[in-house]
Design an enzyme around this catalytic site. Structure first.
Site, short mmCIF file in Angstrom:
data_model
loop_
_atom_site.label_atom_id
_atom_site.label_comp_id
_atom_site.label_asym_id
_atom_site.label_seq_id
_atom_site.Cartn_x
_atom_site.Cartn_y
_atom_site.Cartn_z
N LYS A 262 0.82 -1.22 0.00
CA LYS A 262 0.00 0.00 0.00
C LYS A 262 0.86 1.27 0.00
O LYS A 262 0.47 2.29 -0.57
CB LYS A 262 -0.94 0.00 1.20
CG LYS A 262 -1.97 -1.14 1.15
CD LYS A 262 -3.36 -0.61 1.07
CE LYS A 262 -4.40 -1.65 0.68
NZ LYS A 262 -4.38 -2.91 1.43
N GLU B 222 -10.21 6.21 2.87
CA GLU B 222 -11.05 5.16 3.44
C GLU B 222 -10.13 4.04 3.90
O GLU B 222 -9.01 3.91 3.41
CB GLU B 222 -12.01 4.62 2.37
CG GLU B 222 -11.44 3.51 1.45
CD GLU B 222 -10.34 3.98 0.48
OE1 GLU B 222 -10.19 5.20 0.30
OE2 GLU B 222 -9.63 3.11 -0.06
N SER C 105 1.81 -9.76 -0.77
CA SER C 105 1.41 -8.35 -0.69
C SER C 105 1.65 -7.74 0.68
O SER C 105 1.79 -6.52 0.79
CB SER C 105 -0.06 -8.20 -1.08
OG SER C 105 -0.87 -9.07 -0.32
C1 LIG Z 1 -5.21 -4.02 1.09
C2 LIG Z 1 -4.49 -5.29 0.91
C3 LIG Z 1 -4.81 -6.19 -0.14
C4 LIG Z 1 -5.96 -5.97 -1.08
O1 LIG Z 1 -5.89 -4.83 -1.86
P1 LIG Z 1 -5.52 -4.86 -3.42
O2 LIG Z 1 -5.83 -3.49 -3.87
O3 LIG Z 1 -6.37 -5.90 -4.06
O4 LIG Z 1 -4.09 -5.19 -3.52
C5 LIG Z 1 -4.05 -7.33 -0.29
N1 LIG Z 1 -3.03 -7.62 0.57
C6 LIG Z 1 -2.71 -6.80 1.59
C7 LIG Z 1 -1.58 -7.18 2.49
C8 LIG Z 1 -3.43 -5.61 1.80
O5 LIG Z 1 -3.11 -4.81 2.83
#
Ligand SMILES: *Cc1c(COP(=O)(O)O)cnc(C)c1O
Length: 402
Positions: free
Chosen positions: A93, A115, A382
């Protein structure tokens, strides 16, 4: 005809998806944002400032790690993890937030709003607002505030004000509505930092561009290490920002399979899932035309997943188009499968990854054994999983204090 086409491109279309479905009160500000983004994305000073922040503050480039033990265990493809979990604040993020808040500064804004669902995007926004000396207000559903009290306090520590959103179901989609309304009422000093590749143009394109460093790095790192492109890139999908970031520089490489993993929750045949592309239909919501989970009257469904970050009833318009063109595949992964992958990755590789990311890991576990040892899968991790440990313990019926 020509001018129609131009107008469509200007409005940020991905095939039939995307666009700008917004109240008139926001049109002027959205136009300013489109112009500012189009200018600064090619401005050498802006690009250097952003690159420096990504390197020196957020810890980029993130590692591309060859998971040899897991590859041997599954006895198929070579598995590589892109370690977005090692970024500052613990997920991808920050890439987007650094880009948007730097842009907001250039636009002479002094206040940012955002948000948040689980609080990950709120924490990243509050972090960068502190760094750049911006006022920061976060909109969060009252249900999520109760579920994620630690992240609420974290945002407050970072100097942000957190607003409880009590409308609708008191969750992420209502927080987006509230932030959008707040923005429409105060644009002069305020930028709305949208957290994924969703919302009206330019957000799906702009957020994609800020996340595309993920696939640019994967390509460089993998070619350096193996001389090859991957056979598949796998990522989890909520709104779709980490996935499009991991896919983007491979879209034209037709031999690279692109696979997005949605939250199938308790199963796509129950009412408790968030598998938008598997079960959704075309609609207009949150400023964009895309695929949504909705009833026959266009009322947005309540969605569910064990992972708060995937708990969104829509998906970014570029994914809707990649799915329509069959360029990317989208599969559902249940809570059970994601939790099993969370535990497996911890024991096999010593990595506690976010439960969101473990939806992708679960699919890697399914396909790797069907591939051979000269093939390569890159899986995007992620985020890190510290935030999920208590929830996993509860899922397993362990008695812990949290
Ligand atoms: C917010 C988040 C997601 C989902 O958001 P995307 O916009 O689909 O990437 C996935 N993994 C983590 C660790 C997140 O914080």
């Amino acid at each position: 005809m020509q001018s129609n086409l131009k107008k469509e491109q200007k409005a940020g279309r991905f095939g039939e998806f995307g666009g700008q479905y917004i109240p008139e009160t926001l049109m002027h500000e959205i136009d300013r944002l489109v112009n500012a983004y189009n200018y600064y994305k090619n401005d050498p000073t802006f690009k250097k400032e952003l690159t420096d922040l990504l390197h020196k503050y957020a810890n980029r480039p993130s590692l591309l790690y060859h998971a040899q033990k897991m590859s041997n265990d599954l006895a198929g493809a070579q598995i590589y993890f892109k370690r977005e979990d090692l970024n500052h604040t613990g997920s991808h993020k920050i890439n987007n937030v650094l880009g948007q808040i730097l842009l907001a500064k250039k636009m002479k804004k002094t206040r940012v709003i955002a948000e948040t669902g689980a609080g990950q995007h709120g924490v990243a926004t509050a972090t960068v607002a502190a760094l750049m000396g911006m006022e920061c207000e976060i909109f969060m559903g009252e249900v999520d505030i109760k579920r994620q009290s630690l992240n609420v306090y974290r945002m407050q520590l970072l100097g942000a004000k957190v607003h409880s959103v009590t409308t609708g179901t008191g969750t992420l989609k209502d927080a987006v509505n509230a932030a959008m309304q707040e923005w429409a009422s105060r644009t002069a000093d305020t930028h709305y930092v949208i957290g994924s590749v969703m919302g009206p143009h330019p957000f799906p394109t702009m957020v994609r561009d800020f996340q595309a460093c993920i696939s640019a790095e994967i390509k460089n790192q993998l070619i350096k290490e193996t001389g090859k492109l991957p056979d598949a890139v796998v990522a989890c999908v909520g709104g779709g920002s980490n996935a499009i970031g991991a896919f983007y520089h491979f879209i034209k490489d037709k031999n690279v399979r692109l696979i997005g993993c949605e939250a199938a929750g308790k199963g796509v045949d129950t009412q408790k899932h968030a598998a938008t592309l598997e079960r959704g239909t075309t609609g207009i919501f949150h400023g964009m035309k895309s695929i949504f989970l909705q009833n026959d009257d266009g009322q947005i469904d309540e969605v569910y997943s064990i992972s708060a970050g995937l708990d969104y009833p829509g998906i970014g318009p570029e994914h809707a188009e990649l799915a329509a063109k069959n360029r990317a595949e989208y599969v559902g992964i249940t809570d059970d499968e994601a939790v099993a992958a969370f535990e497996y990755l911890a024991r096999e590789e010593g990595i506690i990854a976010a439960i969101e990311s473990c939806h992708a890991v679960a699919y890697v576990k399914k396909i790797a054994p069907q591939m051979n040892s000269s093939q390569i899968i890159v899986c995007n991790l992620s985020g890190r999983g510290d935030k999920d440990v208590a929830a996993i313990a509860r899922y397993r019926g362990e008695k812990i204090y949290d």
